[in-house]
Design a protein around this motif. Structure first.
Motif, mmCIF file in Angstrom:
data_model
loop_
_atom_site.group_PDB
_atom_site.id
_atom_site.type_symbol
_atom_site.label_atom_id
_atom_site.label_comp_id
_atom_site.label_asym_id
_atom_site.label_seq_id
_atom_site.Cartn_x
_atom_site.Cartn_y
_atom_site.Cartn_z
ATOM 1 N N TYR A 1 12.800 -38.359 19.395
ATOM 2 C CA TYR A 1 13.569 -39.021 20.443
ATOM 3 C C TYR A 1 12.607 -39.182 21.623
ATOM 4 C CZ TYR A 1 17.558 -37.712 17.566
ATOM 5 O OH TYR A 1 18.436 -37.556 16.526
ATOM 6 N N PRO A 2 11.860 -40.289 21.679
ATOM 7 C CA PRO A 2 10.758 -40.416 22.639
ATOM 8 C C PRO A 2 11.195 -40.610 24.085
ATOM 9 C CG PRO A 2 11.044 -42.465 21.447
ATOM 10 C CD PRO A 2 11.982 -41.481 20.816
ATOM 11 N N ASP A 3 12.403 -41.090 24.283
ATOM 12 C CA ASP A 3 12.907 -41.344 25.639
ATOM 13 C C ASP A 3 14.097 -40.433 25.929
ATOM 14 O OD1 ASP A 3 11.120 -43.597 25.994
ATOM 15 O OD2 ASP A 3 12.446 -44.675 24.600
ATOM 16 N N PRO A 4 14.372 -40.182 27.192
ATOM 17 C CA PRO A 4 15.561 -39.388 27.525
ATOM 18 C C PRO A 4 16.830 -40.052 26.985
ATOM 19 C CG PRO A 4 14.130 -39.602 29.443
ATOM 20 C CD PRO A 4 13.592 -40.537 28.398
ATOM 21 N N ILE A 5 17.762 -39.238 26.536
ATOM 22 C CA ILE A 5 19.060 -39.721 26.070
ATOM 23 C C ILE A 5 20.041 -39.627 27.232
ATOM 24 C CG2 ILE A 5 20.985 -39.293 24.502
ATOM 25 C CD1 ILE A 5 18.979 -38.252 22.480
ATOM 26 N N THR B 1 6.407 -46.992 11.977
ATOM 27 C CA THR B 1 7.809 -47.111 12.376
ATOM 28 C C THR B 1 7.924 -47.470 13.856
ATOM 29 O OG1 THR B 1 7.922 -44.734 12.844
ATOM 30 C CG2 THR B 1 8.575 -45.466 10.646
ATOM 31 N N LYS B 2 8.968 -48.184 14.187
ATOM 32 C CA LYS B 2 9.206 -48.596 15.569
ATOM 33 C C LYS B 2 10.395 -47.828 16.141
ATOM 34 C CE LYS B 2 12.252 -52.376 14.197
ATOM 35 N NZ LYS B 2 12.519 -53.827 14.292
ATOM 36 N N ARG B 3 10.597 -47.991 17.417
ATOM 37 C CA ARG B 3 11.723 -47.351 18.070
ATOM 38 C C ARG B 3 13.017 -48.094 17.756
ATOM 39 N NH1 ARG B 3 9.757 -45.411 24.113
ATOM 40 N NH2 ARG B 3 7.824 -44.400 23.440
ATOM 41 N N THR C 1 16.937 -43.793 22.299
ATOM 42 C CA THR C 1 16.082 -44.367 21.266
ATOM 43 C C THR C 1 15.601 -43.257 20.340
ATOM 44 O OG1 THR C 1 14.086 -44.140 22.619
ATOM 45 C CG2 THR C 1 15.277 -46.231 22.766
ATOM 46 N N TYR C 2 15.234 -43.631 19.116
ATOM 47 C CA TYR C 2 14.646 -42.674 18.182
ATOM 48 C C TYR C 2 13.633 -43.387 17.305
ATOM 49 C CZ TYR C 2 17.801 -44.607 14.619
ATOM 50 O OH TYR C 2 18.460 -45.452 13.759
ATOM 51 N N ARG C 3 12.747 -42.600 16.720
ATOM 52 C CA ARG C 3 11.708 -43.144 15.847
ATOM 53 C C ARG C 3 11.461 -42.151 14.717
ATOM 54 N NH1 ARG C 3 7.652 -43.638 19.336
ATOM 55 N NH2 ARG C 3 6.695 -41.656 18.758
ATOM 56 N N TYR C 4 11.382 -42.671 13.489
ATOM 57 C CA TYR C 4 11.121 -41.804 12.338
ATOM 58 C C TYR C 4 9.674 -41.330 12.342
ATOM 59 C CZ TYR C 4 15.495 -43.799 10.670
ATOM 60 O OH TYR C 4 16.801 -44.199 10.570
ATOM 61 N N LYS C 5 9.451 -40.126 11.848
ATOM 62 C CA LYS C 5 8.105 -39.571 11.794
ATOM 63 C C LYS C 5 7.405 -40.050 10.519
ATOM 64 C CE LYS C 5 5.440 -35.293 11.928
ATOM 65 N NZ LYS C 5 5.487 -33.805 11.806
ATOM 66 N N SER D 1 19.944 -43.113 9.665
ATOM 67 C CA SER D 1 19.930 -42.961 11.115
ATOM 68 C C SER D 1 20.579 -41.623 11.486
ATOM 69 C CB SER D 1 20.680 -44.106 11.773
ATOM 70 O OG SER D 1 22.018 -44.147 11.300
ATOM 71 N N PRO D 2 20.225 -41.048 12.627
ATOM 72 C CA PRO D 2 20.844 -39.787 13.044
ATOM 73 C C PRO D 2 22.313 -39.995 13.394
ATOM 74 C CG PRO D 2 19.471 -40.668 14.798
ATOM 75 C CD PRO D 2 19.229 -41.536 13.598
ATOM 76 N N SER D 3 23.073 -38.929 13.326
ATOM 77 C CA SER D 3 24.486 -39.002 13.697
ATOM 78 C C SER D 3 24.714 -38.188 14.974
ATOM 79 C CB SER D 3 25.380 -38.472 12.574
ATOM 80 O OG SER D 3 25.161 -37.089 12.359
#
Length: 210
Positions: free
Chosen positions: A84-88, A158-160, A150-154, A40-42
């Motif tokens: 990162y498909p949605d705003p953080i 894969t899901k969010r 949210t994040y999703r692997y390329k 996961s990202p840090s």
């Protein structure tokens, strides 16, 4: 002569066959690690970096308080990018006491893509109305940073994944010095510790209740 040539061809085929088999046995675990179990990202933040804090002017009329921050987002995967498909959403708050949280400002980071092993810095400033008060029973201001996104692997299928992280950053009211320097990692609410005034060590604690 024909038999000699055939024997030579057979040896070459056997050699390449074993090379392919060994390559599969060697590469398979590596590929599984790289693609099968991505990290996961840090996220970490540095508040008030290179900013001179003057707490003595906190309660002067028309005082505008600004929060300088440097948010670091790191993709720790060597072979997989991250979307990162949605705003953080980032929220800056403070603790007037151990059981209450006051929101100071909010910040939104638009969606973006992060390549393999890439690190992104988001350096910006948010302005707040009024000024945070000291944590009850102490001589420090306990700021808190919350991040939701949210994040999703390329990779296919894969899901969010939702991420909710936070950290506490404290500033000594008298000296205007931060009690922690550099970047502080944002951690999951499940890693919370109780926010006790006498034993408050904000570099390791994050209070999850809102």
């Amino acid at each position: 002569m024909a038999r000699s040539v055939n024997n030579g061809s057979d040896l070459i085929c056997i050699f390449f066959g074993w090379t392919i088999i060994l390559g599969i046995f060697v590469l398979a675990p590596v590929l599984i690690v790289l693609f099968g179990y991505p990290s996961s990202p840090s996220f970490s933040v540095n508040l008030f970096d290179n900013q001179a804090l003057n707490m003595t002017k906190a309660y002067e009329p028309a005082t505008n308080f600004t929060i300088h921050f440097d948010l670091k987002l790191k993709n720790r995967n060597k072979a997989i990018g991250i979307h990162y498909p949605d705003p953080i959403n980032i929220t800056f708050s403070y603790f007037p006491n151990v059981s209450f949280l006051v929101t100071l400002a909010e910040y939104k980071l638009d969606s973006f893509y992060q390549g393999n092993k890439k690190t992104r810095h988001v350096r910006d400033v948010v302005e707040v109305n009024g000024f945070p008060t000291v944590l009850e029973g102490t001589n420090m201001i306990a700021f808190r940073v919350d991040l939701v996104g949210t994040y999703r692997y390329k990779k296919a299928g894969t899901k969010r994944h939702k991420v909710e992280l936070g950290c506490v950053v404290s500033v000594d009211y008298t000296s205007s010095n931060k009690m922690q320097t550099g970047f502080i990692e944002l951690v999951e609410p499940g890693l919370d510790s109780n926010l006790h005034v006498k034993n408050f060590t904000p570099q390791y604690q994050y209070y999850g209740g809102r």
